[in-house]
Enzyme design. Structure first.
Site, PDB file in Angstrom:
ATOM      1  N   GLY A  71      71.131 -82.401  25.395  1.00 44.51           N
ATOM      2  CA  GLY A  71      71.502 -83.810  25.332  1.00 44.51           C
ATOM      3  C   GLY A  71      70.723 -84.559  24.266  1.00 44.51           C
ATOM      4  O   GLY A  71      71.280 -85.407  23.555  1.00 44.51           O
ATOM      5  N   SER A  72      69.445 -84.275  24.127  1.00 44.32           N
ATOM      6  CA  SER A  72      68.622 -85.005  23.159  1.00 44.32           C
ATOM      7  C   SER A  72      69.135 -84.800  21.736  1.00 44.32           C
ATOM      8  O   SER A  72      69.289 -85.757  20.978  1.00 44.32           O
ATOM      9  CB  SER A  72      67.157 -84.543  23.238  1.00 44.32           C
ATOM     10  OG  SER A  72      66.641 -84.791  24.523  1.00 44.32           O
ATOM     11  N   THR A 238      72.490 -69.523  14.300  1.00 42.66           N
ATOM     12  CA  THR A 238      73.356 -68.633  15.079  1.00 42.66           C
ATOM     13  C   THR A 238      73.542 -69.203  16.481  1.00 42.66           C
ATOM     14  O   THR A 238      72.576 -69.597  17.135  1.00 42.66           O
ATOM     15  CB  THR A 238      72.732 -67.225  15.144  1.00 42.66           C
ATOM     16  OG1 THR A 238      72.578 -66.765  13.805  1.00 42.66           O
ATOM     17  CG2 THR A 238      73.605 -66.253  15.921  1.00 42.66           C
ATOM     18  N   CYS A 325      60.303 -87.435  31.797  1.00 39.05           N
ATOM     19  CA  CYS A 325      59.673 -87.632  30.494  1.00 39.05           C
ATOM     20  C   CYS A 325      58.532 -88.632  30.580  1.00 39.05           C
ATOM     21  O   CYS A 325      57.613 -88.605  29.783  1.00 39.05           O
ATOM     22  CB  CYS A 325      60.697 -88.138  29.491  1.00 39.05           C
ATOM     23  SG  CYS A 325      62.312 -87.440  29.751  1.00 39.05           S
TER      24      CYS A 325
HETATM   25  C1  LIG Z   1      68.405 -85.331  30.540  1.00 37.06           C
HETATM   26  C2  LIG Z   1      68.956 -86.433  29.721  1.00 37.06           C
HETATM   27  C3  LIG Z   1      68.952 -86.373  28.314  1.00 37.06           C
HETATM   28  C4  LIG Z   1      68.323 -85.238  27.563  1.00 37.06           C
HETATM   29  O1  LIG Z   1      69.010 -84.036  27.718  1.00 37.06           O
HETATM   30  P1  LIG Z   1      68.266 -82.664  27.345  1.00 37.06           P
HETATM   31  O2  LIG Z   1      69.342 -81.628  27.425  1.00 37.06           O
HETATM   32  O3  LIG Z   1      67.222 -82.461  28.380  1.00 37.06           O
HETATM   33  O4  LIG Z   1      67.730 -82.814  25.977  1.00 37.06           O
HETATM   34  C5  LIG Z   1      69.519 -87.430  27.612  1.00 37.06           C
HETATM   35  N1  LIG Z   1      70.063 -88.464  28.253  1.00 37.06           N
HETATM   36  C6  LIG Z   1      70.097 -88.562  29.595  1.00 37.06           C
HETATM   37  C7  LIG Z   1      70.734 -89.733  30.240  1.00 37.06           C
HETATM   38  C8  LIG Z   1      69.531 -87.543  30.376  1.00 37.06           C
HETATM   39  O5  LIG Z   1      69.537 -87.657  31.702  1.00 37.06           O
END
Ligand SMILES: *Cc1c(COP(=O)(O)O)cnc(C)c1O
Length: 398
Positions: A71-72, A238, A325
Site C-alpha cells: 500500500g505504501s 522481477t 506505525c
Molecule cells: C496498512 C496501510 C497502508 C500501508 O500499506 P503497506 O502494504 O503496509 O505498505 C496504507 N494506507 C492504509 C490506510 C493502511 O491501513
C-alpha cells in the site's frame, strides 16, 4: 491460554486459499515472466491471470493494475505521478485530509518541500469529511485530491463516490487510499470516479509486501523504481509472482464472501461497542454507523493506551493503540488529534480490529478484560485520582 487476535487493521493472517495459490509459484512456476522460454511463459500466464482476477474484483481492466510492494508504494506512486503531471501545467496545489495514513501525509510533505501547496481538510468530530469541503478546497491550480476510503485507526468510511463526483466535475484527478476497504467493502472504480486507488494484500488475508495501484486508463504514471520493462515499464523489478498470486486468491476469496463476512464481523463489533461503552468515562472514536464492519476504537480517560495494551496482551487479547506505525512513539495519534480528541484522552486509546475468525464469545471475553484492566489501571493512576477528586475536570462523560 485463550488468545484473541484483534489487530487485523495492522495485518491479517494469510488465508489457506492464498497460501495454496502461492506454493506452486515457488516450485513449478518458478520462471521469470519476462523470459521467452516455456517456464517463463508459464509464469507470465500466471501473472496475467492474477492481474485479471484483481482487476475484476474492483471493476477495473487488467491493464489498469500495477503490482507494487504494498500500500505504501502504491500511495507514493499515485501521488508523485499526479504531482509530476500537475507541475507540467503549473498546477502545484493538492487537497487531502489531516487523518490520512503516513504513506500519504509523508509523501505530501516531500512535495511541500519541493514547493507544492498542500491543503489538509479538517476532519469532523465523527471522523468524516464532506464532499462540500472538497469542492470548496479545489482551486484552478489543484492537481490532485487524495482522500482515504476508510480510516485505519477509527474505521470511518468516507463518501468516496460523492467526493469522486466533485473531482470529476472539477476535472481534478482523485486518489483514494483504499487499503482498509479493499476486500472488506464493495468497490467499483468506475462508480467511484477514482483515477488512482491503492490496496495492500496483507490487509485482506493475503501475503505481506505486495499490493496494487489502480490507475485509470490514460493516466500517466511516474516510475519510482527504474530498471526493466516490467509492469508496462512503470515499475521495474522481477515480479514477486508468489505474492501476487497469493494476493489475487485472497482478494477473490474476500470478495466472494464479503457480505457474509461483513454481517458476522459487524455483529461482533456491535457487541464490543455496546459492552465497552458501559465503562465509565470512555468515548467511541469515529461515527457509529459510517464505519468498517471490523473497527472498534475507544478513548479511556485517565489511562495510557500502552499500559492497557500490555495488560490485555497478558490476558491473550492482541489489540493496538493508534496505528502500528506510531506505536513506539510517545506522540498521540494524528488521527485522534484530527478529530479533536484532547491530548489527555488521545493517549488512552484502544483499537480492536476484527476478522471473520472472531466470535461473539471473543467479544464477551474482551469486554470483561477491558473492564478489569481499565479499572486496575485507573486505580494506580495519579491522573485518575486528580480527576475523581475534582482537581481536574473530566473531558468525557460518565
Ligand atoms: C496498512 C496501510 C497502508 C500501508 O500499506 P503497506 O502494504 O503496509 O505498505 C496504507 N494506507 C492504509 C490506510 C493502511 O491501513
Amino acid at each position: 491460554m485463550h488468545t484473541i487476535y484483534a489487530d487485523n487493521a495492522a495485518t491479517t493472517k494469510i488465508s489457506q486459499r492464498a497460501l495454496e495459490a502461492m506454493l506452486p509459484c515457488f516450485t513449478d512456476v518458478y520462471g521469470n515472466p519476462s523470459s521467452l522460454h516455456t517456464p517463463g511463459q508459464k509464469a507470465a500466464e500466471a501473472l496475467w491471470q492474477a492481474r485479471e482476477d484483481v482487476a475484476a474484483c474492483i471493476g477495473a481492466e487488467a491493464r489498469e493494475i500495477t503490482f507494487t510492494s504494498g500500500g505504501s508504494e502504491a500511495d507514493n506512486q499515485a501521488i508523485i505521478s499526479a504531482a509530476r503531471q500537475g507541475e507540467k501545467k503549473g498546477k502545484k496545489h493538492i487537497v487531502s485530509t489531516a487523518f490520512e495514513h503516513h504513506a500519504v501525509l509523508h509523501t505530501l510533505n516531500r512535495l511541500k518541500k519541493e514547493g507544492f501547496e498542500i491543503t489538509l481538510l479538517d476532519v469532523h468530530e465523527n471522523g468524516l469529511i464532506t464532499p462540500g469541503q472538497v469542492a470548496d478546497a479545489i482551486r484552478p491550480d489543484t492537481c490532485l485530491v487524495s482522500v482515504m476510503f476508510a480510516n485505519n485507526e477509527i474505521g470511518t468510511v468516507q463518501p468516496v463516490k460523492e467526493i469522486g463526483a466533485v473531482c470529476r466535475e472539477a476535472k481534478v484527478p482523485f486518489h483514494c487510499d483504499a487499503v482498509q476497504a479493499v476486500g472488506h467493502l464493495p468497490i467499483d472504480v468506475k462508480e467511484l470516479n477514482v483515477d488512482f486507488l491503492c490496496a495492500s494484500a496483507h490487509k485482506f488475508h493475503g501475503p505481506k509486501g505486495v499490493g496494487f495501484l489502480y490507475a485509470k486508463k490514460g493516466t500517466i504514471l511516474t516510475n519510482l523504481i527504474e530498471g526493466g520493462a516490467q509492469e508496462r515499464g512503470k515499475r521495474a523489478g522481477t515480479e514477486n509472482l508468489p505474492a501476487i498470486a497469493g494476493m489475487a486468491a485472497a482478494l477473490k476469496d474476500a470478495v466472494a464472501h464479503m457480505d457474509e463476512n461483513a454481517e458476522k464481523i459487524s455483529a461482533v463489533r456491535d457487541r464490543l461497542i455496546e459492552g465497552i461503552s458501559a465503562v465509565p468515562h470512555c468515548v467511541l472514536n469515529g461515527d457509529r454507523e459510517q464505519r468498517l464492519p471490523g473497527n472498534v476504537n475507544f478513548c479511556f480517560e485517565g489511562i495510557e493506551g500502552e499500559s492497557l495494551l500490555l495488560l490485555l496482551d497478558d490476558k491473550g487479547v492482541y489489540a493496538s493503540s493508534g496505528s502500528a506505525c506510531t506505536s513506539g512513539s510517545l506522540d498521540p495519534s494524528h488521527v485522534l488529534l484530527a478529530i479533536g480528541r484532547p491530548h489527555e484522552i488521545a493517549h488512552g486509546s484502544l483499537r480492536l480490529s476484527l476478522s471473520e475468525e472472531n466470535t461473539l464469545a471473543d467479544a464477551d471475553y474482551i469486554i470483561e478484560a477491558v473492564e478489569e484492566t481499565v479499572s486496575l489501571l485507573r486505580g494506580m493512576s495519579p491522573v485518575w485520582r486528580d480527576l475523581t477528586e475534582g482537581k481536574k475536570p473530566f473531558v468525557t462523560e460518565e
